[in-house]
Motif scaffolding. Structure first.
Motif, mmCIF file in Angstrom:
data_model
loop_
_atom_site.group_PDB
_atom_site.id
_atom_site.type_symbol
_atom_site.label_atom_id
_atom_site.label_comp_id
_atom_site.label_asym_id
_atom_site.label_seq_id
_atom_site.Cartn_x
_atom_site.Cartn_y
_atom_site.Cartn_z
ATOM 1 N N ILE A 59 0.852 -1.202 0.000
ATOM 2 C CA ILE A 59 0.000 0.000 0.000
ATOM 3 C C ILE A 59 0.883 1.246 0.000
ATOM 4 C CG2 ILE A 59 -2.051 -1.041 1.062
ATOM 5 C CD1 ILE A 59 -1.187 0.254 3.748
ATOM 6 N N CYS A 60 0.317 2.336 -0.519
ATOM 7 C CA CYS A 60 1.040 3.612 -0.606
ATOM 8 C C CYS A 60 1.383 4.115 0.797
ATOM 9 C CB CYS A 60 0.152 4.625 -1.338
ATOM 10 S SG CYS A 60 0.757 6.321 -1.258
ATOM 11 N N CYS A 61 2.561 4.723 0.920
ATOM 12 C CA CYS A 61 3.024 5.198 2.233
ATOM 13 C C CYS A 61 2.152 6.313 2.795
ATOM 14 C CB CYS A 61 4.476 5.676 2.128
ATOM 15 S SG CYS A 61 4.725 7.056 0.980
ATOM 16 N N TYR A 62 1.408 7.012 1.958
ATOM 17 C CA TYR A 62 0.580 8.125 2.444
ATOM 18 C C TYR A 62 -0.919 7.830 2.421
ATOM 19 C CZ TYR A 62 4.878 10.850 1.759
ATOM 20 O OH TYR A 62 6.171 11.313 1.804
ATOM 21 N N CYS A 63 -1.421 7.260 1.311
ATOM 22 C CA CYS A 63 -2.882 7.160 1.187
ATOM 23 C C CYS A 63 -3.411 5.732 1.351
ATOM 24 C CB CYS A 63 -3.349 7.728 -0.153
ATOM 25 S SG CYS A 63 -3.008 6.658 -1.556
ATOM 26 N N MET A 64 -2.504 4.739 1.405
ATOM 27 C CA MET A 64 -2.885 3.332 1.608
ATOM 28 C C MET A 64 -3.582 2.701 0.396
ATOM 29 S SD MET A 64 -4.196 3.425 5.586
ATOM 30 C CE MET A 64 -5.413 4.705 5.351
ATOM 31 N N SER A 96 5.483 5.413 -2.902
ATOM 32 C CA SER A 96 4.232 6.193 -2.971
ATOM 33 C C SER A 96 3.480 5.812 -4.231
ATOM 34 C CB SER A 96 4.553 7.689 -3.019
ATOM 35 O OG SER A 96 3.411 8.442 -3.406
ATOM 36 N N CYS A 97 2.151 5.935 -4.181
ATOM 37 C CA CYS A 97 1.353 5.760 -5.398
ATOM 38 C C CYS A 97 1.629 6.937 -6.330
ATOM 39 C CB CYS A 97 -0.142 5.665 -5.070
ATOM 40 S SG CYS A 97 -0.919 7.244 -4.637
ATOM 41 N N ASN A 98 1.170 6.841 -7.560
ATOM 42 C CA ASN A 98 1.361 7.934 -8.515
ATOM 43 C C ASN A 98 0.166 8.874 -8.560
ATOM 44 O OD1 ASN A 98 3.890 6.977 -9.179
ATOM 45 N ND2 ASN A 98 3.143 5.719 -10.881
ATOM 46 N N GLY A 107 -4.494 15.653 -7.833
ATOM 47 C CA GLY A 107 -3.376 14.762 -7.532
ATOM 48 C C GLY A 107 -3.240 14.545 -6.030
ATOM 49 N N HIS A 108 -2.489 13.519 -5.668
ATOM 50 C CA HIS A 108 -2.242 13.282 -4.241
ATOM 51 C C HIS A 108 -0.941 12.507 -4.056
ATOM 52 C CE1 HIS A 108 -3.802 9.129 -4.710
ATOM 53 N NE2 HIS A 108 -4.763 9.667 -5.450
ATOM 54 N N CYS A 109 -0.520 12.448 -2.822
ATOM 55 C CA CYS A 109 0.677 11.699 -2.388
ATOM 56 C C CYS A 109 1.991 12.300 -2.928
ATOM 57 C CB CYS A 109 0.496 10.223 -2.689
ATOM 58 S SG CYS A 109 -0.922 9.591 -1.759
ATOM 59 N N GLY A 110 2.977 11.432 -3.223
ATOM 60 C CA GLY A 110 4.327 11.931 -3.503
ATOM 61 C C GLY A 110 4.418 12.989 -4.593
HETATM 62 ZN ZN LIG Z 1 -0.957 7.403 -2.296
#
Ligand SMILES: [Zn+2]
Length: 221
Positions: A59-64, A96-98, A107-110
């Motif tokens: 899972i993504c480090c920020y949004c799962m 992180s996810c893209n 957009g979100h995360c990294g």
């Molecule tokens: Zn994410």
């Protein structure tokens, strides 16, 4: 967010960095020496990313969100532009996810966070990361008021785009598909067992958006 339990940096990665130092006479750096522009560099980056993805239970480090090699990138929590001394430090590297949509709009995360940083931001490796955010049944993420980190938590939500349309929708769906919305009357022990299930890896995998489900299950107790 889910706390990430980081293991030791992979031996091959540390050996490669040491070899770089011995050969070129300086510390290796991400952009210069860990490039995806040559085949060896690309292989190394993919190998490290695979390791990070596995460590994070896919899972993504920020949004799962569920991530794979094709849908993720290596994320530096402390941006490599401002912290070049730790740009190849395993403890500063995550998967992180893209994101979804257009980075500037939804957009979100990294890729959304980019070079943003604040000295009091909380890394995903600290236990506090599971205490400063709260998810509600409509899929939103909030900072927990009254905690010393409430302000930075709110800022992290904004800078990482964690209340983007896609994430709210995905989290809402994950919660709706969980036991939270079951017709059945569960006992407190059943609910505690569900919480335990979502809070832990199952065969090496976390359920996407697991902590959002955990928060909503806690509200059922
Ligand atoms: Zn994410």
């Amino acid at each position: 967010m889910k706390k990430i339990d980081k293991g030791d940096s992979p031996e091959w990665f540390e050996t490669w960095k040491q070899n770089c130092k011995d050969t070129i006479g300086r510390e290796a750096h991400y952009k210069k020496d860990f490039s995806s522009e040559d085949n060896d560099g690309k292989r190394r980056r993919q190998r490290l990313r695979n390791q990070l993805i596995e460590e994070q239970g896919y899972i993504c480090c920020y949004c799962m969100k569920r991530i794979s090699l094709d849908s993720s990138h290596i994320e530096h929590f402390w941006p490599k532009t401002f912290f070049p001394q730790i740009d190849l430090d395993y403890n500063n590297m995550f998967a992180s996810c893209n994101g979804d949509g257009i980075i500037g709009i939804d957009g979100h995360c990294g890729h959304k966070k980019e070079d943003w940083w604040e000295k009091d931001m909380i890394p995903p490796t600290e236990a506090e990361i599971e205490k400063i955010f709260q998810y509600s049944v409509d899929g939103r993420i909030h900072s927990v008021p009254g905690r010393p980190a409430a302000n930075i938590a709110q800022e992290m939500i904004t800078q990482m785009g964690l209340n983007s349309f896609h994430l709210k929708r995905n989290r809402r769906e994950a919660i709706e598909n969980s036991e939270v919305f079951d017709e059945e009357e569960y006992s407190d022990q059943d609910i505690r067992d569900f919480i335990d299930y979502y809070a832990n890896k199952d065969n090496g995998f976390y359920i996407p958006y697991c902590m959002a489900i955990v928060d909503c299950l806690k509200d059922c107790l």
